[in-house]
Scaffold this motif. Structure first.
Motif, mmCIF file in Angstrom:
data_model
loop_
_atom_site.group_PDB
_atom_site.id
_atom_site.type_symbol
_atom_site.label_atom_id
_atom_site.label_comp_id
_atom_site.label_asym_id
_atom_site.label_seq_id
_atom_site.Cartn_x
_atom_site.Cartn_y
_atom_site.Cartn_z
ATOM 1 N N HIS A 1 -2.609 119.881 -58.694
ATOM 2 C CA HIS A 1 -1.643 120.013 -59.911
ATOM 3 C C HIS A 1 -2.297 119.729 -61.043
ATOM 4 O O HIS A 1 -3.285 118.715 -60.865
ATOM 5 C CB HIS A 1 -0.490 119.037 -59.424
ATOM 6 N N PRO A 2 -1.976 120.146 -62.157
ATOM 7 C CA PRO A 2 -2.577 119.692 -63.328
ATOM 8 C C PRO A 2 -2.425 118.319 -63.483
ATOM 9 O O PRO A 2 -3.594 117.764 -64.130
ATOM 10 C CB PRO A 2 -1.485 120.399 -64.394
ATOM 11 N N LYS B 1 5.056 113.633 -62.250
ATOM 12 C CA LYS B 1 5.589 114.913 -61.902
ATOM 13 C C LYS B 1 7.061 115.202 -62.265
ATOM 14 O O LYS B 1 7.424 116.122 -62.906
ATOM 15 C CB LYS B 1 5.197 115.203 -60.452
ATOM 16 N N MET C 1 0.388 121.919 -69.077
ATOM 17 C CA MET C 1 1.520 122.774 -68.222
ATOM 18 C C MET C 1 2.211 123.534 -69.287
ATOM 19 O O MET C 1 2.801 124.606 -69.030
ATOM 20 C CB MET C 1 2.327 121.589 -67.568
#
Lengths: 160, 292, 756
Positions: A87-88, A113, A155
């Protein structure tokens, strides 16, 4: 003692487990499902190391009973990377050296997140406020805040 | 944690009642957000206790703004309450109070019902809830009853609820024009802390800025949140000048019987009650002026 | 050894080798390991702070269904006193360690282990603890320095005779030891002073606050051998201390260090490990024990509460003419506070002709102090750096100038006798003065504080092994647990030395049977000392690579040079010949033909760690109505010698400073009159949260340490040292309130403001 049968969605997959009525979701995840990425730092909701997403909301799994998870969607740190891709946030934590010992890291990434899913462009203060339930004793938070801001930027599709 | 106990998550108030009646005489705890209850259970309290989870009942979970009243489910999560823009406009101080409770993670779980019924004198959700002057719907083996919110807490950890009773929802009046509330608390850390003192001010002002109605409730200086009627009396029919507000603070700093404990000294709590009372009144007054 | 100035890898900030495991939840920390058939151990802890144990009856607990073993002090040999046994950073005594992990005869603090059980589930174990019958003769608790040192004070240890006095006393005392360091003549020094600052400063008991509670899994095999998995800063220390507590030959124990969720010195000793082994031995099952957060607060760590009296003489020019420092330091239940290091570091930032430093190590009925980041140094630094600030204010001098006037430099003889090699205090002060932070404007109720600090940095023993894989990558193996990114540093130093890409090096932390001996990860020693072992091993690998190339080229090894990860024939050998250089990968691939796999090991006792100095600038804003202090800007300036992994050096500086900020403002153990800690939770032991802090700026100064090939100095501990005084000095600058008693929490500051 009788165990309860619980049906959930765990990291996107239908998952059933048995737990005692009084067992916390944290203990259920760690001891029954062997998902030990979710950590226990205090068991009183004061450190955030056990953060999971329960129906998308950041929650201390030490303050939820396993039986309360019936019918719920649970996301743990083990489900944050997807199909072999980090995930970024995970990438940003690595690139920013935003972890030292790393024990608070899963809880912080899961909490962050949830933040970025609802607030894609948070200010530094908003990140600090959101993550104030996640204690980190190693970093002084500086690099953690930078990592979350960097991940938010990535993102949003901005160039680093 | 100690073992045993049953767990039930009814989907209606009637179902909940049936469960309560089925456990008659046995130990029962209501599980709303669980942020206090689970810690107590882990500490060994409430072994062999039936748990009634009230988070699957429409009345306990909804937030409804009606023409004449606001209904807040006792088990609605703080994050839902804080996200309700209409409610925040009507009762900014009430929302501030519950927003102070714990972290992001706790906000996903914490509830007004739990905060009130845990009956901590320092509960952040309670002063503004009492200051709002509403009632609550209590459900129990004897049926339903409506009580003023201010009568629920009777002492630290003690409530006026009977065996098997729980609060289903809070019913608050729609504030009149020129009315607003504010809540402030003081903590050594900026987050994740228990109020040393918390002050809610709920005021009405007329077009000239004269206070026509006031309610000030102070947390953590007495066994239960303290309704500071002397402070309110000092404000009513007065223009809210700095001098009057200072006087209100002065009165507030004399009130209650605060403890000296790990979270603050008695002397300090007196001082902070004065400071926060002044600050909360100022904020509430500003808001009230804008609410005409 | 001399330090090169340009490097390919050193000083960069690549992703750490263990990073992906840690961001995905895959990394196994202390409590994450499991063994088949595992059961759960729990500890019964003393409910009183001081008492004699009259009886312990384990039988009722053993009768609880599901309980498989129960133990108490009688299950361990009563270790004879072994003086001077090292447990990493703090001096310790084996008898004390044995009695700390399991009480015998007396309980000495609330939370002192008295018995333990192992059962099929943690819940059953908890239940069983309630059935253990213990009777105590309660004794009056001794809870602070004054109570402990009072005439006729109740004695914790009836046989404790004060050490370090010129004449050995005949009477037992709660004062375990006295230390004195002096030079010159105080009277002369004070007579030369234009002003004298005299003040007493106090600091509270504080905890390291690592987020991971202590955890261990122990298994005993049928052949009498045991395996321990635990979160520790030193697996070899766990092996040695556990074996001694158990009365076992240490060869029977293998210790595998898990990932460690913070230590800060608090995981340099043992607590649960021998109990888990004993329970495993008795039950025949692997036993897991995990402390609750409450247990961690009540029975591990903390660092000492202290009282420091400082008398400082200074002339108008801002030169210190004399300094008299008296430190009293709570050791907790057993001797061994960081009094000694607190004394040794107290005045080390300054070049002084006349000083006297006296320290007292005092036992009290609180948990035994464990090492905490630069043990002791923050206590005396808080006092001395506050006093220097008061002197600067009185004389109207700049607080950086006044420090520069007196600063220790190369050639200065430290109060503890060492003559400094090149050190970087002056450079950090100059960098502070030049930093834009130092001249940024301040608003009302805001203030700025300066403080400096010193930590020795340790050397001690380390080992490393490097194995080249057949594809030309390298694996580095040490037994130095990685708390803050040390695997990345080891891989960087290996890559730099061998001349291969960082990505081609993997660094791992191995168990006590797979790796050579390493002392604890502590004392800021790992990058320095274990790093030197790694570099030595890499240099041996290069020797082997040159030999392999020489064999292939039919040259002598001394005719082969190693440059940029390749073997080259020297200029003489290559003259007229067309010899292509051989890369490490090529040599590794052909290793089978040139003598077999390529690997090397190295071990050393590292000397010359090089002192670490730092200076910090802190801005605060005080709310004068509530006494609350906000940290609004903070800059940490420190001499790292040479930063190997730049970002992790910054991280050490930031994290250390923030621990100091927490200690300065809110952290403390709060006891009731019976000696029971009132705030044993993360809720009420108020460590800083993200919203309490600004970004922490860092400036890394690099004055190379001549005793390390790359110039490394330890960096982990120094940053906590100045922070306490930096905050206090900033508060004084903001609201003219000199706070001498930590923490400077809002009630205390408001009281000071309203009485001023």
């Amino acid at each position: 003692m009788s165990k309860q049968h619980i049906t959930t969605t765990l990291n996107g997959e239908p998952t059933e487990f048995l737990c005692d009525t009084r067992q916390t979701l944290l203990d259920t995840l760690r001891n029954e499902l062997r998902l030990t990425g979710t950590k226990e730092g205090c068991a009183t909701g004061d450190c955030g190391a056990c953060t999971v997403l329960l129906d998308g909301k950041a929650t201390c799994s030490c303050l939820v009973l396993g039986v309360e998870a019936e019918g719920k969607d649970i996301q743990t740190i083990e489900g944050v990377a997807h199909e072999g891709e980090l995930h970024p946030l995970q990438t940003a934590f690595l690139n920013n050296a935003a972890l030292q010992c790393g024990v608070c890291t899963p809880g912080i990434i899961v909490a962050a997140k949830a933040l970025l899913e609802t607030h894609p462009n948070p200010t530094e203060k908003e990140v600090r406020y959101w993550l104030s339930g996640n204690l980190c004793r190693c970093t002084g938070y500086d690099k953690i805040i930078h990592a979350v801001m960097d991940a938010a930027s990535a993102m949003r599709g901005e160039q680093p | 944690m100690p073992s045993a106990s049953t767990y039930s998550r009814p989907s209606s108030l009637d179902e909940a009642l049936t469960f309560i009646q089925s456990t008659s005489g046995k130990a029962l705890k209501i599980l709303a957000g669980g942020t206090d209850l689970l810690i107590q259970m882990r500490a060994g309290l409430y072994p062999d206790t039936a748990l009634l989870d009230i988070k699957n009942i429409p009345e306990t979970m909804s937030i409804t703004i009606e023409p004449n009243q606001v209904r807040i489910g006792a088990a609605a999560a703080a994050s839902e309450i804080c996200a309700n823009i209409q409610l925040r406009q009507l009762y900014p101080g009430l929302v501030e109070g519950i927003e102070y409770i714990g972290s992001t993670q706790i906000q996903s779980r914490a509830t007004f019902g739990g905060n009130l019924c845990n009956a901590s004198p320092a509960a952040d959700g309670v002063p503004a809830l009492i200051a709002a002057g509403g009632t609550c719907l209590i459900v129990g083996p004897e049926g339903r009853r409506i009580n003023p919110i201010s009568t629920i807490c009777t002492g630290p950890g003690e409530t006026a609820l009977g065996q098997g009773e729980f609060i289903a929802e809070f019913i608050l009046p729609i504030p009149k024009p020129g009315s607003a509330d504010a809540y402030l608390r003081f903590t050594p850390r900026n987050e994740m802390d228990i109020a040393v003192v918390g002050v809610a001010a709920n005021l009405s002002v007329d077009a000239d800025g004269t206070c026509t109605r006031a309610q000030v409730v102070i947390g953590a200086i007495a066994p239960t949140a303290l309704v500071a009627s002397d402070v309110a009396a000092c404000l009513v029919d007065q223009p809210l000048t700095p001098k009057i507000i200072d006087k209100a603070g002065e009165i507030a700093s004399q009130l209650g019987s605060p403890l000296t404990d790990k979270r603050g000294t008695s002397e300090y709590r007196h001082q902070i009650a004065g400071v926060l009372t002044k600050r909360a009144i100022k904020i509430a007054a500003e808001r009230a002026k804008k609410a005409h | 050894m001399s330090a090169k100035t340009t490097y390919k890898w050193i000083g960069s900030s690549p992703v750490r080798p263990d990073g992906v495991d840690k961001v995905t939840g895959r990394a196994n920390f202390g409590a994450d390991h499991s063994e088949p058939g595992m059961i759960y151990g729990k500890v019964l802890r003393s409910p009183i702070a001081h008492g004699r144990i009259q009886s312990i009856n384990l039988t009722p607990a053993l009768q609880v269904p599901g309980v498989l073993a129960a133990i108490c002090g009688d299950d361990f040999p009563d270790a004879d006193a072994v003086q001077g046994m090292s447990s990493g950073e703090s001096p310790a005594d084996m008898r004390d360690i044995a009695r700390n992990v399991m009480a015998r005869d007396k309980v000495l603090y609330h939370g002192h282990p008295i018995a333990a059980v192992a059962a099929m589930s943690p819940e059953i174990a908890d239940e069983a603890l309630k059935h253990i019958q213990v009777t105590y003769e309660a004794l009056p608790p001794v809870l602070n320095l004054d109570q402990a040192m009072a005439k006729d004070a109740p004695l914790l240890h009836e046989d404790q005779i004060t050490r370090g006095l010129p004449k050995k006393p005949t009477q037992a005392s709660n004062i375990a030891a006295v230390l004195n360091l002096k030079r010159g003549d105080l009277e002369t020094g004070f007579s030369q002073a234009d002003i004298i600052i005299e003040e007493t400063y106090t600091t509270p008991t504080a905890h390291q606050g690592y987020i991971e509670p202590h955890a261990v899994i122990a298994r005993c095999n049928e052949d009498g051998r045991a395996a321990i998995w635990c979160c520790t800063q030193g697996p070899f220390v766990v092996r040695s201390l556990s074996a001694q507590v158990l009365g076992w030959d240490m060869g029977r124990i293998k210790v595998t260090p898990s990932e460690i969720g913070g230590g800060f010195g608090g995981k340099t000793t043992i607590y649960l490990e021998p109990l888990a082994v004993k329970l495993a031995e008795k039950s025949g099952r692997p036993v897991k024990m995990v402390m609750s957060r409450e247990d961690v607060f009540r029975a591990t760590g903390p660092t000492s509460a202290s009282r420091t009296h400082v008398k400082l003489g200074m002339n108008k020019a801002g030169k210190i003419t004399a300094a008299d420092v008296k430190l009293e330091c709570e050791a907790g239940a057993f001797k061994g506070s960081p009094m000694q290091t607190a004394c040794m570091t107290a005045l080390t930032c300054y070049d002084l002709e006349n000083f006297n430093i006296t320290g007292y190590d005092v036992v009290v009925n609180k948990p035994k102090a464990a090492a905490y980041r630069a043990p002791g140094a923050p206590l005396t630094a808080f006092a001395v750096e506050s006093a220097i600030d008061q002197a600067a204010k009185r004389l109207g001098l700049d607080p950086i100038d006044i420090r520069l006037n007196n600063a220790a430099k190369e050639g200065t003889v430290a109060p503890y006798g060492a003559k400094f090699p090149p050190i970087g205090l002056v450079e950090t002060l100059q960098a502070a003065k030049a930093h834009p932070h130092y001249c940024a404007p301040l608003k009302p109720n805001q203030g700025r504080g300066i403080a400096s600090g010193f930590w020795f940095n340790a050397g001690m023993q380390s080992s490393a092994a490097i194995n080249l894989n057949e594809n030309g990558t390298a694996t580095v193996i040490t037994a130095s647990p990685d708390i803050g990114g040390s695997r990345a540093s080891m891989a960087l130093m290996t890559a730099e030395t061998l001349g291969i890409p960082y990505a081609d090096v993997n660094a791992i932390v191995a168990d006590t049977e797979a790796a050579g001996y390493c002392d604890v990860t502590g004392g800021s020693r790992t990058t320095f000392a274990t790093g030197r072992a790694v570099i030595m091993a890499a240099e041996k690998v290069i020797v082997s690579l040159r030999e392999r190339a020489a064999a292939l080229w039919e040259l002598k090894p001394e005719q082969v040079e190693w440059r940029d990860g390749q073997a080259h024939p020297d200029s003489e050998a290559s003259a007229g010949a067309d010899i292509k250089p051989l890369s490490l990968a090529e040599l590794a691939l052909s290793a089978a033909k040139t003598g077999g796999p390529i690997s090397a090991k190295a071990s050393l006792t590292a000397q010359g760690a090089g002192g670490g100095f730092g200076t910090q600038i802190c801005d605060v804003e005080v709310d004068p109505e509530t006494g609350k202090t906000e940290i609004i800007r903070f800059t940490v300036i420190q001499d790292a010698g040479k930063a190997i992994h730049r970002a992790y050096v910054e991280g050490q500086l930031q994290g250390g400073a923030v621990q100091g900020i927490g200690w300065a403002l809110n952290e403390e153990y709060i006891y009731d009159e019976k000696g029971c800690m009132q705030n044993a939770s993360f809720l009420d032991y108020r460590m800083p949260v993200a919203l309490d802090l600004p970004m922490i700026d860092t400036v890394i100064v690099e004055v190379p340490n001549p005793n390390h090939p790359f110039g490394v100095r330890g960096v982990g501990e120094t940053p906590i040292v100045p922070a306490l005084a930096a905050v206090a000095n900033a508060i004084d600058s903001a609201v003219d309130a000199r706070m001498t008693d930590l923490p400077i929490n809002p009630p205390k500051l408001l009281k000071q403001l309203s009485t001023a």
